[in-house]
Write an enzyme that holds these catalytic residues in place. Structure first.
Site, mmCIF file in Angstrom:
data_model
loop_
_atom_site.group_PDB
_atom_site.id
_atom_site.type_symbol
_atom_site.label_atom_id
_atom_site.label_comp_id
_atom_site.label_asym_id
_atom_site.label_seq_id
_atom_site.Cartn_x
_atom_site.Cartn_y
_atom_site.Cartn_z
ATOM 1 N N ASP A 1 0.908 -1.206 0.560
ATOM 2 C CA ASP A 1 0.277 0.242 0.561
ATOM 3 C C ASP A 1 0.665 1.118 -0.188
ATOM 4 O OD1 ASP A 1 -2.921 0.614 0.832
ATOM 5 O OD2 ASP A 1 -1.675 2.469 2.336
ATOM 6 N N ILE A 2 0.657 2.105 -0.924
ATOM 7 C CA ILE A 2 1.215 3.292 -1.043
ATOM 8 C C ILE A 2 0.310 4.689 -0.255
ATOM 9 C CG2 ILE A 2 2.564 5.074 -2.281
ATOM 10 C CD1 ILE A 2 3.673 2.991 -2.791
ATOM 11 N N GLU B 1 6.711 18.640 -21.151
ATOM 12 C CA GLU B 1 5.574 18.719 -21.371
ATOM 13 C C GLU B 1 4.281 19.380 -22.225
ATOM 14 O OE1 GLU B 1 1.516 16.684 -21.162
ATOM 15 O OE2 GLU B 1 2.069 18.056 -20.280
ATOM 16 N N GLU B 2 4.679 20.336 -21.623
ATOM 17 C CA GLU B 2 3.595 21.354 -21.671
ATOM 18 C C GLU B 2 3.843 22.149 -22.726
ATOM 19 O OE1 GLU B 2 0.905 21.619 -19.798
ATOM 20 O OE2 GLU B 2 1.512 20.696 -17.605
ATOM 21 N N ASP C 1 0.079 11.465 -15.656
ATOM 22 C CA ASP C 1 -0.542 12.259 -15.658
ATOM 23 C C ASP C 1 -1.942 12.994 -15.508
ATOM 24 O OD1 ASP C 1 -0.493 15.218 -16.544
ATOM 25 O OD2 ASP C 1 -0.113 14.605 -18.874
ATOM 26 N N HIS D 1 -4.809 23.974 -16.014
ATOM 27 C CA HIS D 1 -4.020 24.708 -16.641
ATOM 28 C C HIS D 1 -4.295 26.226 -15.800
ATOM 29 C CE1 HIS D 1 -2.365 22.845 -20.440
ATOM 30 N NE2 HIS D 1 -1.616 22.510 -18.869
ATOM 31 N N ASP E 1 -1.738 4.065 -5.286
ATOM 32 C CA ASP E 1 -1.577 1.945 -5.394
ATOM 33 C C ASP E 1 -1.837 1.291 -6.052
ATOM 34 O OD1 ASP E 1 -2.071 2.698 -2.614
ATOM 35 O OD2 ASP E 1 -3.745 2.116 -1.794
#
Length: 433
Positions: free
Chosen positions: A38-39, A166-167, A195, A282, A301
């Site tokens: 579990d994260i 990336e933007e 993302d 944005h 998770d």
């Protein structure tokens, strides 16, 4: 997530940073397949708080070419170095400014089978970019740190990445892929992209590009009783696109951007119908208050589940390949065309997991419908058309259950362009039995 559907941004080559030596765990045999941990949501949110603080101290954003982006890279790199990863900074230029990718390799695993997971770390200039895309960056980072805590030794080699610019049109990830030698590209068994995974009015969307990766995520969500839908809003608009365009299997998760949630989706997932999945997309209000904790927790998770599951991997012996490499033009908004592969000398029926690799070159792949047509004329739909899918080319692997079909005969890839103003052709395709 990149706003532009057809960004054409040049990235001039600069130096690639060398590997930085770090402590590594002792060599060990690959671990048996284990359930992913579990994260901790608190850990993921702590990373988001750090990214917010970085933005606040650097003009309110973490955009390409700004001090806030470099500080974000330094923060993530410091965490990974301390956890025993081998990290490197890859530099590029775009719009007159230096950009950075961060690549982190976990020692061990089969170097000929590399599983990658990544997220873009830059924001737009108008805000801190905490959902877009601090959320994906933090989820990937905490999964990487969980790998270190577990001293995981999977069969595959694990590589994590945080992309710059990336933007501006997936500049950083495209630079990485374009500068990856062909021999190294062939070793990447899959790329997982994250993302926007904490949208405040979230949906649960799964990329439908590679069937194995897609099934891995769908199985996870089915196991916790959360329905999913196929992701279409961001197709071709994030860092999986450069990988997909060179034939690397891709997949990922997404919770929605500027598109409005429908009434049916609100009934399915909760939230507010008629409102954008992320009203602060944005915008300056994309801060730590712009996160849905439940979505962020579930998706973090799910990232770990995919890394643990796909990283365990199995080596599948190569099958017999039947291929057609003759170009076949696809008429613009015209009749369907076919390319034929003749299969002979086999016994019995085709496999339940008949694999086909498709390479179709097209200037707007959303126009194209693809079918596999069996020798008896039965058609298996591989790809539907989509007005939202504006990326170039279809370079993908599909799997169909063709076990009811005799193996021998003329198999056909059928392609049809169903909208005007874009052109393409079948470059090649192959069946693997």
């Amino acid at each position: 997530m990149n706003l532009f559907r057809r960004a054409a941004v040049g990235a001039a080559t600069l130096a690639i940073g060398g590997l930085l030596a770090t402590a590594t765990p002792s060599a060990a045999a690959p671990s048996p397949t284990l359930a992913a941990p579990d994260i901790p949501l608190a850990n993921v949110k702590a990373h988001l708080s750090q990214l917010q603080s970085i933005a606040s101290a650097n003009g309110g954003n973490r955009a390409h070419g700004r001090a806030g982006y470099k500080a974000s890279i330094d923060y993530v790199k410091g965490k990974l170095d301390a956890a025993g990863f081998t990290t490197r900074i890859q530099q590029f230029t775009s719009s007159g400014a230096t950009g950075y990718n961060l690549i982190a390799d976990w020692p061990g695993g089969n170097a000929d089978q590399v599983l990658m997971a990544g997220a873009h770390l830059d924001s737009v200039a108008s805000g801190a970019g905490i959902n877009d895309n601090g959320s994906g960056s933090a989820g990937v980072l905490e999964t990487a740190l969980a790998v270190s805590r577990a001293q995981l030794q999977p069969a595959k080699h694990l590589r994590f990445a945080w992309w710059g610019a990336e933007e501006l049109g997936m500049v950083g990830s495209r630079y990485y892929v374009n500068n990856l030698p062909a021999a190294d590209r062939s070793k990447v068994s899959g790329y997982l992209n994250f993302d926007m995974i904490g949208s405040p009015n979230p949906g649960y969307f799964v990329y439908d590009d590679d069937p194995t990766i897609e099934k891995t995520f769908k199985d996870y969500y089915a196991g916790i009783g959360v329905p999913t839908e196929i992701e279409t809003e961001g197709d071709g608009r994030s860092d999986h696109a450069p990988f997909k365009n060179v034939g690397i299997p891709v997949g990922g998760l997404f919770t929605g951007a500027e598109r409005a949630k429908s009434s049916a989706q609100a009934q399915k997932w909760g939230g507010t119908a008629g409102q954008a999945f992320d009203r602060c997309y944005h915008s300056s209000c994309d801060t730590t208050s712009n996160i849905n904790d439940t979505a962020l927790d579930r998706n973090s998770d799910a990232i770990a589940h995919a890394v643990w599951t796909l990283g365990a991997g199995t080596t599948v012996p190569p099958g017999d390949v039947y291929e057609n490499t003759t170009d076949v033009a696809i008429p613009d908004n015209g009749a369907a065309v076919t390319s034929t592969v003749d299969v002979a000398g086999r016994t019995g029926n085709a496999p339940a997991t008949l694999k086909m690799d498709v390479d179709v070159r097209h200037t707007w792949r959303g126009d194209v419908v693809l079918d596999l047509v069996a020798p008896d004329g039965t058609a298996y739909r591989l790809k539907n058309s989509s007005s939202n899918d504006s990326a170039d080319n279809i370079i993908a692997t599909y799997t169909v259950n063709a076990s009811s079909e005799p193996a021998n005969g003329a198999w056909k890839l059928r392609a049809q362009d169903v909208a005007s103003q874009d052109t393409g052709y079948i470059n090649s395709w192959k069946l693997t039995f």
